[in-house]
Write an enzyme that holds these catalytic residues in place. Sequence first.
Site, mmCIF file in Angstrom:
data_model
loop_
_atom_site.group_PDB
_atom_site.id
_atom_site.type_symbol
_atom_site.label_atom_id
_atom_site.label_comp_id
_atom_site.label_asym_id
_atom_site.label_seq_id
_atom_site.Cartn_x
_atom_site.Cartn_y
_atom_site.Cartn_z
ATOM 1 N N GLU A 150 -20.369 32.841 -23.256
ATOM 2 C CA GLU A 150 -20.531 32.910 -21.804
ATOM 3 C C GLU A 150 -21.807 33.650 -21.407
ATOM 4 O OE1 GLU A 150 -16.800 34.240 -20.083
ATOM 5 O OE2 GLU A 150 -16.117 32.167 -20.144
ATOM 6 N N GLU A 314 -12.237 27.020 -23.484
ATOM 7 C CA GLU A 314 -11.097 27.884 -23.179
ATOM 8 C C GLU A 314 -10.368 27.277 -21.986
ATOM 9 O OE1 GLU A 314 -12.488 31.880 -22.475
ATOM 10 O OE2 GLU A 314 -13.811 31.852 -24.200
HETATM 11 C C1 GLA Z 1 -13.748 34.304 -20.791
HETATM 12 C C2 GLA Z 1 -14.162 34.744 -22.176
HETATM 13 C C3 GLA Z 1 -13.009 35.085 -23.065
HETATM 14 C C4 GLA Z 1 -11.984 35.862 -22.305
HETATM 15 C C5 GLA Z 1 -11.541 35.100 -21.090
HETATM 16 C C6 GLA Z 1 -10.467 35.814 -20.290
HETATM 17 O O1 GLA Z 1 -13.577 32.983 -20.627
HETATM 18 O O2 GLA Z 1 -14.986 33.813 -22.816
HETATM 19 O O3 GLA Z 1 -13.499 35.837 -24.136
HETATM 20 O O4 GLA Z 1 -12.541 37.082 -21.945
HETATM 21 O O5 GLA Z 1 -12.655 34.936 -20.262
HETATM 22 O O6 GLA Z 1 -10.952 36.906 -19.571
#
Ligand code: GLA
Length: 683
Positions: A150, A314
Amino acid sequence: MNIPATTEFELGVCYYPEHWPEELWADDYRRMVETGFTIIRIAEFAWSFFEPEEGVFQFDLFDRAIGLAHSYGLKVILGTPTATPPAWLTERYPEVLNVTYDGVTLQHGMRRHYNYSSPKYRELCARITAQLAQHYGTHPGVVGWQIDNELNCEINVFYSESDHLAFREWVQAKYGTLEKLNEAWGTVFWNQTYNSWSQVFLPRPTPSFNQPNPHQALDEKRFISDNTISFARIQADIIRRLAPSQWVTTNGLFGHLDSHELTDEHLDFFSYDSYPQFSSIYYDAGEADPLQDRNWSLSLSVVRSVSPNFCIMEQQSGPGGWVNRMDMPSPKPGQMRLWTYQSIAHGADKLLYFRWRTATVGNEIYWHGLNDYHNQPNRRVREAARIGRELAEAGKHIAGTRSQADIAILRDYDNEWDGEYDVWYGPFMWQSNKEWFKALQKRHIPNDVIYMRSKTTLEDLIPYQVLVYPHPAILSDETASLLDQYVQQGGKLIFGCRTGYKDTRGHCYMRPFPGAAKDLCGITVEEFTMVKGTRLPTSIRWGNASGTLTGADAFNDVLQVEAATVEVMGTYASDYYAGKPAVTRNRRGKGEVWYYGAVFNAEAALQIIDSLSLESPAADWLELPGEVELQIRKNENASYAFLLNYSEEPAALQIRHRKTDLLTGEAISGSYSLEGFGVLVLY
Ligand code: GLA
């Protein structure tokens, strides 16, 4: 219908072997396979396991974790661990840390506490990436890589010393001379003129609530984007060299990053992290008729503009929450499945749930995964297994098909970044995007999002009957001319207030508004005002004196017709400019251009949708109630209509042609009750 089998759909889960006793791994992998998973993502925060001290590399734990996963037939996506530099690293090289605008150094203890500019950090990231790529680049279980995690999440501004220096170099490369820089940043105003490069920095704290030069602030965002991309590129190049048969992606869609450029230049495809309940936290505040989790479809359309077929790295699989913030309710039975198909309907060909089991330690003990801490069977795992069974067959047909839309909302990075600082139009874009989306959803008309970039061509625009470009305050003559070609060949183009009055440096044109779009629209803006403070809400009357009234939100451009081809479609119905044109349509070539003088609301968008006789692409065979979204994925041989019921209650559908549900094989026609949170994929 002959349904062609395309590439495989991948369903999987994010896994953190380093969080659990090794005795659990085999049982975890076995149950993943039983759930229908084929792929896992691992290691993206595990730098200390690979390099426990500087220059000492070890792989044994992940060799075992990956080897075992492979023996269960699971494919592995490896994250490079650069989002979490180890404590030894930041202690020895504090210059890699990020610094806030106010000069506070962000320390070890959370994540993403580094900057992209530090030559030392770039060197250490390159080294750990090379070590990993060398070690796993030919591993039969490893199929692809996620760079970092991210990029630009948590924080997307950077003010370390290295950032100031890198910005100075970037500015030098861009402008060449101080004269040009001074001109672009309008430094004649308030005596900001620079006469040495050493005086040039990223914006720094200033008097009066920290208000930097707006042209410098726009260049700051462009620099951050370029700098993020060049940081990611180092890793992408290493992986390509050392792991040429494995693919490269990264996850997330965050501010100050041109994800299109990043993906075009350095990734095989883009990945996104889909948490539909963020909608309620960030987007729905104060709304009478909020779209809630359905809003996420608009975000997914943005993702699709980057990569038509993408990966959800995710996918929300439980209640979301950190210890102290982002508290989200548990998905109700069926809701996780609904969100899964929402992602797929919009173009996902790979989808991984976050995460296999909820963390028992750290900030995310409430960011629930499929399994609870206790690891006993639960409803979310059972729901995932149902999805796994469905996609084992259906996924083969869906993978590789493309989402279809006849209407696109246009956006661009310059206006997003400039509009972040400029309150005279920036906030309008978010309202107008969402309200158009809402109106289109009410009519069951899928939309795309297109980013206008220097690479955008007429061929990119021609597939759409209608383009809505809500508030392109920054509009160059080149972009206006491309849009004109689109209109001349039959396209319909819709602008909102504040269009076209700035150039790409963010200078206001010395031309009548809407500047570069004046000829396209055939109007000028006679005068304008914000609608706030002492001003009462204003309204627009559509058509004749008995026409519908809709609100004229936030800003009013009072229009003056300049061309005989222009028809006034609506007039202001209030304030001292009552009776003056508020909405116009200019017939031009084979197409038409609308100018709407205010910020859009769904009611106004519906007036335009109806005037243009736009209707659902499935109007001839399908009647849907408001709470059901229609999204279509197609290829030359097949067309799949995804029907997604966001309501907890059953939805009554009318299906006039005989269809089959790809998920169950059930033949469906006539009246059909779609269960609460239910999904159909009809062909
Ligand atoms: C993001 C991150 C994960 C986790 C989620 C939930 O998507 O990539 O590592 O932290 O948020 O907070």
